[in-house]
Design an enzyme around this catalytic site. Structure first.
Site, PDB file in Angstrom:
ATOM      1  N   HIS A 119       1.770  38.028  14.595  1.00 36.24           N
ATOM      2  CA  HIS A 119       1.598  39.216  13.766  1.00 36.24           C
ATOM      3  C   HIS A 119       0.131  39.540  13.480  1.00 36.24           C
ATOM      4  O   HIS A 119      -0.173  40.631  13.001  1.00 36.24           O
ATOM      5  CB  HIS A 119       2.368  39.051  12.457  1.00 36.24           C
ATOM      6  N   SER A 163       0.546  46.484  10.203  1.00 39.73           N
ATOM      7  CA  SER A 163       1.801  46.008   9.638  1.00 39.73           C
ATOM      8  C   SER A 163       2.443  47.102   8.779  1.00 39.73           C
ATOM      9  O   SER A 163       2.718  48.189   9.287  1.00 39.73           O
ATOM     10  CB  SER A 163       1.585  44.714   8.855  1.00 39.73           C
ATOM     11  N   GLN A 164       2.622  46.887   7.459  1.00 40.83           N
ATOM     12  CA  GLN A 164       3.136  47.970   6.627  1.00 40.83           C
ATOM     13  C   GLN A 164       2.229  49.194   6.718  1.00 40.83           C
ATOM     14  O   GLN A 164       2.708  50.337   6.764  1.00 40.83           O
ATOM     15  CB  GLN A 164       3.251  47.533   5.176  1.00 40.83           C
ATOM     16  N   TYR A 210       1.726  45.010   3.575  1.00 46.21           N
ATOM     17  CA  TYR A 210       2.715  44.668   2.553  1.00 46.21           C
ATOM     18  C   TYR A 210       2.145  43.690   1.527  1.00 46.21           C
ATOM     19  O   TYR A 210       1.601  42.644   1.871  1.00 46.21           O
ATOM     20  CB  TYR A 210       3.932  44.051   3.224  1.00 46.21           C
ATOM     21  N   ASP A 224       5.097  38.159  18.164  1.00 46.98           N
ATOM     22  CA  ASP A 224       5.196  38.546  16.753  1.00 46.98           C
ATOM     23  C   ASP A 224       6.625  38.338  16.253  1.00 46.98           C
ATOM     24  O   ASP A 224       7.543  39.042  16.662  1.00 46.98           O
ATOM     25  CB  ASP A 224       4.783  40.015  16.600  1.00 46.98           C
TER      26      ASP A 224
END
Length: 328
Positions: free
Chosen positions: A302, A187-188, A91, A273
């Site tokens: 994360h 992640s994203q 992201y 996370d």
């Protein structure tokens, strides 16, 4: 601090999917519309000054026929088609510099790194704007509520379509073995990889690390960290549109895509996370339809496994493609 379910419960967590009745038709129509435009994938040689790696500045047509940038790298003097990893980005990040993508070609693979439309100005640069053809709505700063009042206008409709077209662009290169294309991202990027695998289930493997964009209805009420907090803030302001928001998000939830993905996969999760809560990752993992493994990082947030997870991915691909010598 571990704040979610105990690991034994996470491994069994299988929430009911709130799936729109026209989910498959929506995505079939979206991809059919995109494929009305020629792919027009171009690979322009790019000199990084590294004698062992060839690099190419990539452009291909994604959603709405809009040009999307990327990088394509492979070992120099390659003469036979190679397995290729299509890498999606976290992201706020973009494709950055070609030199950012040396891992996979160093391991003997090709890599195709897709730029994130409209992002690429936070932690790494990008070169692709986001053009809202259908319009949008007022939004919280960021991308999570961009066009969120309708699945037709939502930002991730465009980004997920780009992701599928990126697979097609990578496969169009003569030095890519189209039967050995794996999808990866953190992640994203991990959420995009799951979505693309659900939409293009013939890929060879999927490697989502600490994936975002999964189980929105739980994530947005569990944590107040960004980017999920963008959705919660929007709903706090637009009190009468909460169900409209989540009805849109149901078309873009990684849990729905995971249930359609059949390629071998290696997930990772951090049990501490507080950006992508472990239960949201396990929701997608437990619904995943294909052969699956997950690496659990017990004391990590994360960041997940970072390069420890990189080693796991290299081993996974070497085993999958019968080339254990790459990690010897």
């Amino acid at each position: 601090m571990q704040f979610d379910m105990p690991l034994e419960q996470l491994r069994e967590y299988l929430p009911e999917r709130t799936e729109p009745a026209d989910f498959d038709q929506f995505w079939q129509n979206t991809l059919a519309d995109a494929r009305q435009y020629p792919l027009n994938a171009t690979f322009e040689p790019y000199d990084m000054g590294l004698p062992l790696i060839e690099a190419y500045d990539v452009t291909f047509n994604g959603y709405g026929g809009q040009p999307i940038k990327g990088w394509f790298l492979l070992p120099r003097n390659t003469t036979q088609p190679l397995p290729c990893i299509v890498e999606y980005i976290g992201y706020g990040g973009g494709r950055g510099l070609a030199i950012d993508w040396l891992l996979w070609p160093t391991a003997g693979y090709a890599v195709f790194a897709m730029d994130n439309r409209g992002q690429g100005s936070n932690w790494r640069t990008g070169d692709t704007p986001d053009i809202e053809i259908e319009g949008g709505n007022p939004q919280i700063p960021g991308f999570m509520t961009r066009g969120v009042l309708s699945p037709q206008t939502y930002f991730y409709r465009r980004l997920f379509t780009d992701a599928v077209r990126a697979i097609e662009a990578a496969r169009s290169h003569p030095l890519v073995d189209a039967s050995k294309v794996a999808l990866a991202g953190g992640s994203q990027g991990g959420g995009i990889a799951i979505a693309a695998a659900g939409l293009q289930p013939d890929v060879a493997a999927v490697l989502p690390d600490v994936p975002f964009l999964c189980h929105y209805r739980r994530a947005t009420t569990m944590v107040d960290s960004y980017p999920y907090a963008e959705i919660a803030q929007y709903c706090a302001r637009h009190r009468t549109k909460i169900e409209q928001v989540f009805n849109t998000l149901d078309y873009f939830d990684g849990v729905q895509f995971a249930a359609r993905a059949t390629s071998p996969t290696l997930f990772s999760v951090g049990l501490m996370d507080d950006v992508c809560p472990p239960s949201t990752v396990f929701a997608a993992y437990n619904h995943y339809a294909g052969p699956k493994e997950i690496v659990v990082w017990q004391f990590n947030r994360h960041e997940g496994g970072e390069n420890f997870q990189t080693l796991e991915k290299l081993k996974f691909l070497a085993k999958l493609w019968g080339n254990e010598e790459r990690t010897a």
